[in-house]
Design an enzyme around this catalytic site. Structure first.
Site, PDB file in Angstrom:
ATOM      1  N   ASP A 166      70.681  48.184  18.452  1.00 26.16           N
ATOM      2  CA  ASP A 166      69.796  49.125  19.136  1.00 26.16           C
ATOM      3  C   ASP A 166      68.508  49.293  18.330  1.00 26.16           C
ATOM      4  OD1 ASP A 166      68.987  51.493  20.731  1.00 26.16           O
ATOM      5  OD2 ASP A 166      69.494  52.574  18.902  1.00 26.16           O
TER       6      ASP A 166
ATOM      7  N   ASP B 157      65.624  52.037  18.967  1.00 24.54           N
ATOM      8  CA  ASP B 157      65.144  53.402  18.731  1.00 24.54           C
ATOM      9  C   ASP B 157      66.233  54.269  18.096  1.00 24.54           C
ATOM     10  OD1 ASP B 157      63.358  55.512  18.773  1.00 24.54           O
ATOM     11  OD2 ASP B 157      62.692  55.086  20.810  1.00 24.54           O
TER      12      ASP B 157
ATOM     13  N   LYS C 186      71.461  50.710  29.218  1.00 26.92           N
ATOM     14  CA  LYS C 186      72.718  50.991  28.530  1.00 26.92           C
ATOM     15  C   LYS C 186      73.279  52.309  29.034  1.00 26.92           C
ATOM     16  CE  LYS C 186      70.469  50.964  24.617  1.00 26.92           C
ATOM     17  NZ  LYS C 186      70.197  51.237  23.198  1.00 26.92           N
TER      18      LYS C 186
ATOM     19  N   ASP D 253      72.708  54.245  17.594  1.00 27.58           N
ATOM     20  CA  ASP D 253      72.772  55.656  17.185  1.00 27.58           C
ATOM     21  C   ASP D 253      73.258  56.577  18.295  1.00 27.58           C
ATOM     22  OD1 ASP D 253      70.361  55.375  18.738  1.00 27.58           O
ATOM     23  OD2 ASP D 253      69.808  57.372  18.017  1.00 27.58           O
TER      24      ASP D 253
END
Lengths: 268, 268
Positions: free
Chosen positions: A12, A14, A186, A211
């Site tokens: 991922d 961000d 996602k 995250d």
């Protein structure tokens, strides 16, 4: 679990590789180490308002050189979805040029008038105007189906929490009276499939690192891919421990990958 | 029914007195005749994005002189509602200055920051920006309750059908996760009560004249006021004849009032 059996890393962006315009400490080194060990990588983001070229530049400005073909944004995957399932479609975009660029790259035509569009593609639009909302509304009233890059409700901006694609979708759906047909982002299977396709590996040889429990970890669990949650973004250790569907591993940040990979080498 | 027993006229504006910037033929003369006969009048609109002063000017530009106190917009009634039920409240506005003017006239304080607002007031905002959407979102996330001038979904604009307040409401409700508490606009009892209060008459001495079955005729039926549908706006004669809850009378336009009133005089 050992990282020895992992050949492909689905990472991922961000909150995992960067936060805002800043790289997360250690992320650059971890990515370099993975590359030096010949691991395959793909970088995922639910952002649909930028193109891969823009994202490549952003990473480069942080000293992280990732080829565009290793970057999967929801703009990319939305464009591929339309190209595969509805080739020859004319699209109208409620969003900025980053999304239009990805659509054109995938061979999707952009309708000249909203009334001519077969699909309305909605993404985050931070320069939104009332006139653009009306154009999107008229596309749907004239028969366009709705596809959204993602349906996140909000995200942390520089000056506070900001409305995400969910707000743009709601304005159109509530007034035009038509539901969204496809959401790409996602944790959808579409994003997992696209990532595995880039890696060219089966799920059991891969690891998702992210995250967000709701998007990254869920994506992995649904697709049968192992997961590592990093605490450098939206989730805390408590979130991970109390989650009904938690990750396989919890790391402070992507930097931890270096110890794990080096540790593995040390054992050899 | 005879108009002899009608002392107060509740007259819709958009589609009944004017359409866009043009007066509907005969409307001016009908209003003048009502006034010469000493009839009481109040003019209603679901518009919440303009002030009475702006509406007064608009009517004046068509040669129709209506005092501001005979004009009831949803901006006016929203401001009075807050003043009566939540005096001393601080409000944040998602909308243009017309609504702010009405709030200030009613003694409602405008919050300096969205985070300080006790109420978010939503109306049609044709100059909407993403930054303003985020401010409204943050007001609600920080505890502001939501009141809307109306919840119409769309309206006919100069260049096609346009998104109305319903779109602005949906963007906030879907992302902030909080429902709208009060909707002021027709056919609500609040608008009917406000109109009867201006007229100073009981429902049975009044008549509602409007072009919308869903807002004007419904308002009258719910409040026990007789109704006349005009065909100069959104409804057709077939709509009126097939409606489950139709009007008491159907007129081509407000001009028909002149024949009915003159006819009455002729019989005397």
């Amino acid at each position: 679990m050992s990282l020895e059996t992992v050949d492909g890393f689905i990472i991922d962006l961000d909150g995992t590789v960067y936060r805002g315009a800043q790289a997360i400490p250690g992320a650059k080194e971890s990515i370099a180490l993975l590359r030096s060990q010949g691991k395959r990588m793909v970088f995922l983001s639910n952002r649909g308002n930028i193109s891969r070229a823009m994202c490549h530049q952003k990473l480069l400005s942080m000293g992280i050189d990732v080829p565009a073909e290793e970057i999967l944004l929801t703009s990319t995957v939305t464009a591929r979805y339309l190209q595969q399932h509805h080739p020859g479609s004319q699209a109208w975009v409620l969003g900025p040029d980053g999304l239009r660029d990805e659509l054109v790259l995938a061979g999707i035509g952009l309708a000249e008038k909203p009334e001519n569009a077969e699909w309305l593609v909605i993404t985050l639009h931070e320069e939104l105007t009332y006139a653009e909302l009306n154009q999107a509304f008229r596309a749907v009233r004239n028969g366009a189906r709705i596809i959204a890059t993602n349906d996140d409700k909000s995200f942390p901006g520089d000056d506070g929490e900001c409305i995400d694609v969910g707000g743009m979708i709601a304005a159109i759906v509530a007034t035009a009276g038509q539901e969204v047909e496809v959401v790409i982002g996602k944790p959808s299977a579409l994003m997992a499939e696209a990532a595995l396709q880039v890696l060219g590996l089966p799920p059991q040889q891969c690891l998702v690192i992210g995250d967000s429990l709701g998007s990254d970890i869920q994506l992995g669990r649904r697709a049968g891919i192992r997961t590592a949650l990093v605490l450098s973004g939206s989730a805390t250790r408590l979130d991970a421990e109390t989650a009904a569907e938690g990750p396989d591993m919890v790391w402070e940040s992507l930097a931890e990958l270096q110890h794990l990979l080096k540790g593995k080498e040390g054992i050899k």
